[in-house]
Design a protein around this motif. Structure first.
Motif, PDB file in Angstrom:
ATOM      1  N   GLU A 134       8.229   8.020  -6.782  1.00  0.00           N
ATOM      2  CA  GLU A 134       9.260   7.080  -7.519  1.00  0.00           C
ATOM      3  C   GLU A 134      10.714   7.454  -6.954  1.00  0.00           C
ATOM      4  OE1 GLU A 134       8.388   4.947 -10.174  1.00  0.00           O
ATOM      5  OE2 GLU A 134       6.454   5.546  -9.258  1.00  0.00           O
ATOM      6  N   GLY A 135      10.915   8.660  -6.323  1.00  0.00           N
ATOM      7  CA  GLY A 135      11.918   8.967  -5.930  1.00  0.00           C
ATOM      8  C   GLY A 135      12.526   8.596  -4.585  1.00  0.00           C
ATOM      9  N   ILE A 136      11.603   8.057  -3.783  1.00  0.00           N
ATOM     10  CA  ILE A 136      11.774   7.759  -2.408  1.00  0.00           C
ATOM     11  C   ILE A 136      11.763   6.070  -2.225  1.00  0.00           C
ATOM     12  CG2 ILE A 136      11.253   9.894  -1.342  1.00  0.00           C
ATOM     13  CD1 ILE A 136       8.512   8.654  -0.743  1.00  0.00           C
ATOM     14  N   SER A 137      12.363   5.887  -1.165  1.00  0.00           N
ATOM     15  CA  SER A 137      12.398   4.277  -0.408  1.00  0.00           C
ATOM     16  C   SER A 137      10.940   3.935  -0.244  1.00  0.00           C
ATOM     17  CB  SER A 137      13.327   4.124   0.467  1.00  0.00           C
ATOM     18  OG  SER A 137      12.629   4.477   1.544  1.00  0.00           O
ATOM     19  N   ASP A 138      10.673   2.559  -0.351  1.00  0.00           N
ATOM     20  CA  ASP A 138       9.504   1.676  -0.164  1.00  0.00           C
ATOM     21  C   ASP A 138       8.992   2.206   1.234  1.00  0.00           C
ATOM     22  OD1 ASP A 138       9.005   0.746  -2.627  1.00  0.00           O
ATOM     23  OD2 ASP A 138       9.203  -1.427  -1.867  1.00  0.00           O
ATOM     24  N   THR A 139       9.990   2.239   2.196  1.00  0.00           N
ATOM     25  CA  THR A 139       9.736   2.404   3.667  1.00  0.00           C
ATOM     26  C   THR A 139       8.974   3.985   3.793  1.00  0.00           C
ATOM     27  OG1 THR A 139      11.830   1.568   3.904  1.00  0.00           O
ATOM     28  CG2 THR A 139      10.459   1.775   5.892  1.00  0.00           C
ATOM     29  N   ASN A 140       9.848   4.860   3.079  1.00  0.00           N
ATOM     30  CA  ASN A 140       9.402   6.184   3.062  1.00  0.00           C
ATOM     31  C   ASN A 140       8.030   6.391   2.186  1.00  0.00           C
ATOM     32  OD1 ASN A 140      11.402   7.132   4.624  1.00  0.00           O
ATOM     33  ND2 ASN A 140      12.669   7.861   3.179  1.00  0.00           N
ATOM     34  N   ALA A 141       7.665   5.507   1.281  1.00  0.00           N
ATOM     35  CA  ALA A 141       6.432   5.794   0.549  1.00  0.00           C
ATOM     36  C   ALA A 141       5.521   5.202   1.468  1.00  0.00           C
ATOM     37  CB  ALA A 141       6.678   4.744  -0.578  1.00  0.00           C
ATOM     38  N   ARG A 142       5.625   4.353   2.380  1.00  0.00           N
ATOM     39  CA  ARG A 142       4.516   3.674   3.134  1.00  0.00           C
ATOM     40  C   ARG A 142       4.400   4.861   4.146  1.00  0.00           C
ATOM     41  NH1 ARG A 142       6.821  -1.377   2.718  1.00  0.00           N
ATOM     42  NH2 ARG A 142       7.821  -1.113   4.504  1.00  0.00           N
ATOM     43  N   ARG A 143       5.402   5.446   4.684  1.00  0.00           N
ATOM     44  CA  ARG A 143       5.338   6.552   5.561  1.00  0.00           C
ATOM     45  C   ARG A 143       4.487   7.752   5.067  1.00  0.00           C
ATOM     46  NH1 ARG A 143      11.649   5.874   7.576  1.00  0.00           N
ATOM     47  NH2 ARG A 143      11.044   4.264   9.276  1.00  0.00           N
ATOM     48  N   LEU A 144       4.702   7.970   3.979  1.00  0.00           N
ATOM     49  CA  LEU A 144       4.266   9.116   3.279  1.00  0.00           C
ATOM     50  C   LEU A 144       2.957   8.927   3.061  1.00  0.00           C
ATOM     51  CD1 LEU A 144       4.660  12.068   1.783  1.00  0.00           C
ATOM     52  CD2 LEU A 144       4.599  10.641  -0.307  1.00  0.00           C
ATOM     53  N   GLY A 145       2.488   7.833   2.798  1.00  0.00           N
ATOM     54  CA  GLY A 145       0.963   7.276   2.640  1.00  0.00           C
ATOM     55  C   GLY A 145       0.356   7.559   3.957  1.00  0.00           C
ATOM     56  N   ARG A 146       1.170   7.081   4.937  1.00  0.00           N
ATOM     57  CA  ARG A 146       0.354   7.422   6.376  1.00  0.00           C
ATOM     58  C   ARG A 146      -0.067   8.654   6.712  1.00  0.00           C
ATOM     59  NH1 ARG A 146       3.043   2.422   7.975  1.00  0.00           N
ATOM     60  NH2 ARG A 146       4.698   3.374   8.719  1.00  0.00           N
ATOM     61  N   ILE A 147       1.150   9.629   6.471  1.00  0.00           N
ATOM     62  CA  ILE A 147       1.064  10.882   6.611  1.00  0.00           C
ATOM     63  C   ILE A 147      -0.177  11.393   5.664  1.00  0.00           C
ATOM     64  CG2 ILE A 147       2.067  13.330   6.105  1.00  0.00           C
ATOM     65  CD1 ILE A 147       4.750  11.863   6.611  1.00  0.00           C
ATOM     66  N   ASN A 148      -0.223  11.255   4.676  1.00  0.00           N
ATOM     67  CA  ASN A 148      -1.533  11.505   3.716  1.00  0.00           C
ATOM     68  C   ASN A 148      -2.799  11.179   4.323  1.00  0.00           C
ATOM     69  OD1 ASN A 148      -2.434  12.568   1.523  1.00  0.00           O
ATOM     70  ND2 ASN A 148      -1.828  11.194   0.080  1.00  0.00           N
ATOM     71  N   VAL A 149      -2.906   9.879   4.925  1.00  0.00           N
ATOM     72  CA  VAL A 149      -4.054   9.606   5.620  1.00  0.00           C
ATOM     73  C   VAL A 149      -4.462  10.502   6.692  1.00  0.00           C
ATOM     74  CG1 VAL A 149      -5.077   7.767   6.970  1.00  0.00           C
ATOM     75  CG2 VAL A 149      -3.917   7.068   4.731  1.00  0.00           C
ATOM     76  N   ALA A 150      -3.282  10.494   7.479  1.00  0.00           N
ATOM     77  CA  ALA A 150      -3.649  11.420   8.637  1.00  0.00           C
ATOM     78  C   ALA A 150      -4.041  12.804   8.076  1.00  0.00           C
ATOM     79  CB  ALA A 150      -2.534  11.497   9.555  1.00  0.00           C
ATOM     80  N   ALA A 151      -3.319  13.189   7.248  1.00  0.00           N
ATOM     81  CA  ALA A 151      -3.690  14.625   6.856  1.00  0.00           C
ATOM     82  C   ALA A 151      -5.233  14.865   6.413  1.00  0.00           C
ATOM     83  CB  ALA A 151      -2.676  15.092   5.681  1.00  0.00           C
ATOM     84  N   ARG A 152      -5.644  13.836   5.526  1.00  0.00           N
ATOM     85  CA  ARG A 152      -6.814  13.877   4.911  1.00  0.00           C
ATOM     86  C   ARG A 152      -7.803  13.817   6.211  1.00  0.00           C
ATOM     87  NH1 ARG A 152      -6.710  12.707  -1.430  1.00  0.00           N
ATOM     88  NH2 ARG A 152      -4.711  13.484  -1.477  1.00  0.00           N
ATOM     89  N   THR A 153      -7.808  12.865   7.017  1.00  0.00           N
ATOM     90  CA  THR A 153      -8.371  13.079   8.282  1.00  0.00           C
ATOM     91  C   THR A 153      -8.548  14.223   8.768  1.00  0.00           C
ATOM     92  OG1 THR A 153      -7.819  10.739   8.460  1.00  0.00           O
ATOM     93  CG2 THR A 153      -9.114  11.616  10.263  1.00  0.00           C
ATOM     94  N   VAL A 154      -7.716  14.742   8.947  1.00  0.00           N
ATOM     95  CA  VAL A 154      -7.693  16.198   9.747  1.00  0.00           C
ATOM     96  C   VAL A 154      -8.345  17.119   8.684  1.00  0.00           C
ATOM     97  CG1 VAL A 154      -6.191  17.997  10.456  1.00  0.00           C
ATOM     98  CG2 VAL A 154      -5.625  15.923  10.956  1.00  0.00           C
ATOM     99  N   SER A 155      -7.772  16.984   7.270  1.00  0.00           N
ATOM    100  CA  SER A 155      -8.620  17.942   6.722  1.00  0.00           C
ATOM    101  C   SER A 155     -10.058  18.061   6.651  1.00  0.00           C
ATOM    102  CB  SER A 155      -8.077  17.737   5.094  1.00  0.00           C
ATOM    103  OG  SER A 155      -9.035  18.296   3.933  1.00  0.00           O
TER     104      SER A 155
END
Lengths: 402, 136
Positions: free
Chosen positions: A217-238
């Protein structure tokens, strides 16, 4: 061998031992051939020695006999008794191989050779200078004494066995010497992977935990999308990390089987992969009925994770994943690229990948296979190229249900 | 000479029976038997006739010549061939008898009898004097 060595290492050591045995087998064969050859030549030389001793003795006998034949020749026909001797048997043959007289036991004579063994006899052929009584050939025959033969055999046995043991020990030493560097580098590599895997744990956990803790909620849409991509990558690595950890560090761990609620487990893993599916715009269709299973959670999680992550990884963008769970059966279907019939039988082998473009170590399905085999379950893959693949895990009653 | 006379007698008998057909079979068989006997007897005699007479005259033992020949020729066929050649072409250096013997008796005269008779005589010579089958 210490318990910390992973299965990869053990697999290597097993194959090393196998090739070691194979080498030693070939080596032993060669060594035995060599010993056999040496033994054979030794035997031949001993036989020659024995024969030359016979030759001297039989030559003497022949000389004695010739004297008697000479006497008989001069006094024939007044005397017509063939001369006999307790020490040997004898025979005379004329130039046309016609027997004149014989007291031989062994009648299979050979006038071409000077001295030879026939049956249990030694025969010596002397060609006369003067053909007394018309005899060109005088054959002296004695029974063969087998003493030298037994002695020779015993010598060959003794030394042959000694040489075999010695040469085998040398072979073993050499073989170990040759594989040592290879073994060393494999152990080193194995240790490196283990250490690296171990080192990944802390940063990866930190990344995942921190991603979770960020309030979208506290971040911009662009950053939320970026965060989502980081999350995806992190889970793949996980996922990859979990596989690596399993393959290297946790191989030797005892399994702790507990009653598992498969439906709960599958749902929770689907949740974990949800963000990955979203990133590929995949539709998830589930049909999950309650199911229980007695197994180690850690292991079953690896199976489910790998099936799900494959279904995501090899799916088309915007494709569908269908997960169906019944009492004794888990199906994970994708609408991806499919697997060609040539590759299909090999997908559970280590380091096979469905195609070259997608990443991955190819380690996942081999882990699945190992776990499935461990529990006596069954897994099969049905695939139509271009349409997708269905993995079916049969776990009910150890996979006896088809 | 006795055997030659018998042959003559048989021929005469044969001529006598030519016109008596009834007994022809019988006589023919008799004739055959006589011929056979004659042949056998004369064969046994070839050696005596050809060799013995002369050797007795010359006082040379055929036993001794045989044993000497045996010492050199060994086998039957070998001896027959060797002696056949020697008796037709006697030479000092191919004799089996030795220098002293030849000095005393002189070399044999070449034999001129026909091949068949000589072969027959040599066969008989071997059979009569051979060692084979006579040792015990």
């Amino acid at each position: 061998m210490s318990a910390s060595k992973s299965r990869a290492t053990n697999t290597f050591l097993r194959s090393e031992r196998k090739s070691l045995f194979r080498f030693l087998g070939v080596y032993a064969l060669l060594v035995m051939l060599l010993i056999g050859l040496v033994g054979y030549f030794y035997y031949q030389s001993q036989e020659k020695l024995a024969f030359s001793a016979y030759r001297i003795k039989l030559m003497e006998y022949a000389t004695d006999q010739i004297k008697r034949l000479h006497y008989l020749h001069d006094h024939f026909p007044e005397r017509a008794t063939y001369p006999r001797d307790d020490r040997f048997e004898s025979a005379i043959y004329d130039l046309e191989y016609v027997p004149i007289f014989s007291t031989l036991h062994e009648t299979r004579i050979n006038l071409e050779e000077e001295i030879y063994r026939v049956g249990d006899r030694i025969q010596f052929v002397k060609i006369l200078d003067n053909y007394y009584l018309g005899a060109k050939y005088l054959i002296i025959e004695v029974p063969e004494d087998t003493e030298w033969f037994v002695a020779t055999l015993r010598t060959i046995e003794g030394y042959g066995l000694g040489a075999l043991v010695l040469l085998m020990l040398i072979g073993l030493y050499l073989a170990r010497l040759f594989v040592r560097p290879m073994r060393h580098s494999i152990l080193l590599l194995d240790q490196f992977i283990k250490d690296t895997t171990h080192e990944l744990n802390t940063p990866l956990s930190a990344i995942l935990a921190n991603i979770e803790s960020i309030d979208p909620e506290g971040i911009s849409d662009t950053n939320a999308r970026r965060l989502g991509r980081i999350n995806v990558a992190a889970r793949t690595v996980s996922t990859l990390y979990e596989d690596l950890k399993f393959a290297t560090l946790e191989q030797e761990k005892e399994t702790e089987d507990t009653g598992l609620d498969m439906d709960v487990l599958v749902r929770s893993r689907l949740e974990f992969f949800e963000i990955l599916m979203q990133s590929k715009k995949l539709t998830l269709e589930t049909d999950i009925a309650p199911a229980t299973l007695r197994a180690d959670r850690r292991l079953i999680e690896r199976v489910v994770d790998n099936l799900l992550s494959n279904a995501i990884k090899y799916n088309h963008r915007g494709g569908t994943i269908r997960v169906r769970l019944t009492q004794r059966r888990l199906e994970v279907a994708d609408t991806g690229i499919g697997i060609t019939p040539e590759v299909l039988p090999h997908i559970f082998e280590r380091y096979t990948r469905f195609n070259e473009s997608e990443g991955g170590f190819g380690i996942g399905l081999s882990i699945v296979r190992r776990i499935v085999d461990h529990y006596g379950m069954e897994i099969k893959a049905i695939s139509n190229e271009g349409e997708g693949t269905v993995f079916v895990l049969l776990f009910g009653h150890n996979g006896n249900e088809k | 000479m006795r055997y030659t006379k018998r042959v003559g007698c048989a021929t005469a008998h044969h001529q006598n029976t030519r016109n008596q057909n009834g007994v022809q079979q019988h006589t023919l068989r008799g004739l055959m038997a006589i011929l056979l006997i004659t042949a056998t007897l004369s064969a046994q005699d070839t050696f005596d006739r050809v060799c013995v007479t002369c050797h007795i005259e010359q006082k040379i033992s055929l036993r001794q010549t045989f044993m000497n020949a045996l010492l050199v020729y060994s086998g039957r066929e070998n001896m027959k061939a060797g002696l056949k050649y020697f008796l037709r072409h006697p030479r000092r250096d191919s004799s089996v008898m030795g220098e002293a013997f030849l000095d005393k008796y002189g070399l044999a005269k070449p034999l001129t009898i026909d091949d068949a008779t000589l072969d027959e005589a040599l066969d008989i010579y071997w059979k009569r004097y051979t060692v084979q089958g006579k040792l015990h």
